[in-house]
Design an enzyme around this catalytic site. Sequence first.
Site, PDB file in Angstrom:
ATOM      1  N   GLY A 121       0.855  -1.193   0.000  1.00  0.00           N
ATOM      2  CA  GLY A 121       0.000   0.000   0.000  1.00  0.00           C
ATOM      3  C   GLY A 121       0.882   1.231   0.000  1.00  0.00           C
ATOM      4  O   GLY A 121       2.057   1.175  -0.402  1.00  0.00           O
ATOM      5  N   ARG A 122       0.332   2.341   0.500  1.00  0.00           N
ATOM      6  CA  ARG A 122       1.084   3.612   0.465  1.00  0.00           C
ATOM      7  C   ARG A 122       2.464   3.494   1.111  1.00  0.00           C
ATOM      8  O   ARG A 122       3.461   3.933   0.568  1.00  0.00           O
ATOM      9  CB  ARG A 122       0.323   4.695   1.241  1.00  0.00           C
ATOM     10  CG  ARG A 122      -0.913   5.200   0.578  1.00  0.00           C
ATOM     11  CD  ARG A 122      -1.442   6.377   1.413  1.00  0.00           C
ATOM     12  NE  ARG A 122      -2.794   6.710   1.032  1.00  0.00           N
ATOM     13  CZ  ARG A 122      -3.867   6.144   1.546  1.00  0.00           C
ATOM     14  NH1 ARG A 122      -3.758   5.232   2.483  1.00  0.00           N
ATOM     15  NH2 ARG A 122      -5.067   6.500   1.129  1.00  0.00           N
ATOM     16  N   ILE A 123       2.501   2.906   2.322  1.00  0.00           N
ATOM     17  CA  ILE A 123       3.770   2.890   3.062  1.00  0.00           C
ATOM     18  C   ILE A 123       4.751   1.896   2.429  1.00  0.00           C
ATOM     19  O   ILE A 123       5.928   2.209   2.248  1.00  0.00           O
ATOM     20  CB  ILE A 123       3.531   2.607   4.561  1.00  0.00           C
ATOM     21  CG1 ILE A 123       2.636   3.711   5.156  1.00  0.00           C
ATOM     22  CG2 ILE A 123       4.856   2.538   5.323  1.00  0.00           C
ATOM     23  CD1 ILE A 123       2.147   3.467   6.569  1.00  0.00           C
ATOM     24  N   THR A 169       6.875  -2.300  10.966  1.00  0.00           N
ATOM     25  CA  THR A 169       6.356  -0.987  11.377  1.00  0.00           C
ATOM     26  C   THR A 169       4.835  -0.960  11.217  1.00  0.00           C
ATOM     27  O   THR A 169       4.249   0.117  11.140  1.00  0.00           O
ATOM     28  CB  THR A 169       6.969   0.149  10.521  1.00  0.00           C
ATOM     29  OG1 THR A 169       6.822  -0.196   9.143  1.00  0.00           O
ATOM     30  CG2 THR A 169       8.428   0.383  10.838  1.00  0.00           C
ATOM     31  N   SER A 170       4.195  -2.143  11.119  1.00  0.00           N
ATOM     32  CA  SER A 170       2.745  -2.149  10.869  1.00  0.00           C
ATOM     33  C   SER A 170       1.974  -2.269  12.181  1.00  0.00           C
ATOM     34  O   SER A 170       1.653  -1.239  12.794  1.00  0.00           O
ATOM     35  CB  SER A 170       2.373  -3.241   9.874  1.00  0.00           C
ATOM     36  OG  SER A 170       2.628  -4.530  10.413  1.00  0.00           O
ATOM     37  N   ARG A 171       1.723  -3.479  12.612  1.00  0.00           N
ATOM     38  CA  ARG A 171       1.081  -3.713  13.903  1.00  0.00           C
ATOM     39  C   ARG A 171       1.736  -4.924  14.553  1.00  0.00           C
ATOM     40  O   ARG A 171       2.055  -5.909  13.865  1.00  0.00           O
ATOM     41  CB  ARG A 171      -0.419  -3.988  13.735  1.00  0.00           C
ATOM     42  CG  ARG A 171      -1.260  -2.744  13.491  1.00  0.00           C
ATOM     43  CD  ARG A 171      -1.307  -1.838  14.722  1.00  0.00           C
ATOM     44  NE  ARG A 171      -2.149  -0.670  14.542  1.00  0.00           N
ATOM     45  CZ  ARG A 171      -1.746   0.526  14.101  1.00  0.00           C
ATOM     46  NH1 ARG A 171      -0.474   0.712  13.787  1.00  0.00           N
ATOM     47  NH2 ARG A 171      -2.591   1.531  13.994  1.00  0.00           N
ATOM     48  N   HIS A 180       6.716   2.288  19.082  1.00  0.00           N
ATOM     49  CA  HIS A 180       5.696   2.712  18.113  1.00  0.00           C
ATOM     50  C   HIS A 180       5.883   4.187  17.719  1.00  0.00           C
ATOM     51  O   HIS A 180       5.032   5.032  18.010  1.00  0.00           O
ATOM     52  CB  HIS A 180       4.281   2.480  18.674  1.00  0.00           C
ATOM     53  CG  HIS A 180       3.236   2.358  17.597  1.00  0.00           C
ATOM     54  ND1 HIS A 180       2.110   1.577  17.711  1.00  0.00           N
ATOM     55  CD2 HIS A 180       3.138   2.945  16.371  1.00  0.00           C
ATOM     56  CE1 HIS A 180       1.367   1.674  16.617  1.00  0.00           C
ATOM     57  NE2 HIS A 180       1.977   2.514  15.783  1.00  0.00           N
ATOM     58  N   GLU A 221       1.232  -3.446  23.483  1.00  0.00           N
ATOM     59  CA  GLU A 221       1.993  -2.201  23.651  1.00  0.00           C
ATOM     60  C   GLU A 221       1.486  -1.518  24.905  1.00  0.00           C
ATOM     61  O   GLU A 221       0.260  -1.408  25.063  1.00  0.00           O
ATOM     62  CB  GLU A 221       1.796  -1.290  22.437  1.00  0.00           C
ATOM     63  CG  GLU A 221       2.480  -1.840  21.202  1.00  0.00           C
ATOM     64  CD  GLU A 221       2.342  -0.949  19.978  1.00  0.00           C
ATOM     65  OE1 GLU A 221       1.761   0.151  20.099  1.00  0.00           O
ATOM     66  OE2 GLU A 221       2.807  -1.347  18.909  1.00  0.00           O
TER      67      GLU A 221
HETATM   68  C1  DGY Z   1      -1.222   4.690  12.767  1.00  0.00           C
HETATM   69  O1  DGY Z   1      -1.635   5.833  12.580  1.00  0.00           O
HETATM   70  O2  DGY Z   1      -1.942   3.708  12.611  1.00  0.00           O
HETATM   71  C2  DGY Z   1       0.186   4.536  13.163  1.00  0.00           C
HETATM   72  O3  DGY Z   1       0.470   3.267  13.616  1.00  0.00           O
HETATM   73  C3  DGY Z   1       0.589   5.568  14.196  1.00  0.00           C
HETATM   74  O4  DGY Z   1       1.980   5.625  14.219  1.00  0.00           O
END
Ligand code: DGY
Length: 323
Positions: A157-159, A233-235, A283, A264
């Site tokens: 996706g975007r990221i 860096t997602s979840r 995070h 978290e």
């Molecule tokens: C989000 O906006 O979902 C990000 O995880 C925040 O850093």
Amino acid sequence: MTQPCIFITRLIPDRGLALVKQHFHPDVWSDEMPPSRAELLQRVRGVDGLLCLLTEKIDAELMDAAGPQLKVISSMSVGVDHIDVSAATARGIPVGNTPGVLTDATADMAFALLLAAARRVVEGEKYVREGKWKTWHPQLLLGADFVGSTLGIVGFGRIGQAVAKRAKGFDVRVLFHDPSAELLHGAQPVDLDTLLQESDFVSIHVPLTPETKHLVNASFLAKMKPSAILVNTSRGGVVDQTALYTALKSHKIFAAALDVTDPEPLPMDSPLLELENCLIVPHLGSASKHTREMMAYLAAENLIAGLKGEKLPNCVNPEIYSR
Ligand code: DGY
């Protein structure tokens, strides 16, 4: 007309808060820590609008505690896995999020983690502070090269695409796995097994859904190269942390760098914290000043639109409008 009641679950950056205050008088939770579940259930009672963060669980019970007048749920996040979107849709409540504005900051963080894990930056920093730096040694803290490697992006996706764009400058071969994505930035679509077998770096960019929960499990990790590095860096819930611990401890993969964990914050007794080859930050993917201001602004725009009965500029359940 009576003023709508609004609850904002934390002191959000001023760019967003000031915008809300131009129109309304919100009730703002100003503690550093989020409201407890009991406090949240109590504070949402009778509100017309709720602006929340990813730290709050917004489920059917909470929506019912708020009451039938609840017109909008706006989250200062792009991810909405903390919200029961189906329950909101069933109640005709639009849910807003903040896509786009955090793409670059999160892709930058994925790169910061990737390079830090590859070149053992955190281990090196600790080594210096612990007074262990006695000389330059040809074998000291050797890491992995990113230049010329293969980067596998799971979720394009975007990221994920912004990560691929950055990788172009490193002469890296970029593979991606995402059946729904288009070809971009010279990245090559492959099936997941090929990606795992061929990548030196695997970066995760999928949202957390029932389908992606523990996508990174023992079998996923077993397909990666022993020299490979995992970046998430997602979840946190996308990774089975027990399986990751085993893979890192037994050097089935070289290292992992995590911006997100499950839960978290990560409890201090988590075995992952014992490992030198596991880098963890709290995070911080979107944690640049400008990005957080923009997220707060978008969240405020969604909240205000919902309270005015207008379509949210960024709505995750737009189907409510076609009923
Ligand atoms: C989000 O906006 O979902 C990000 O995880 C925040 O850093």
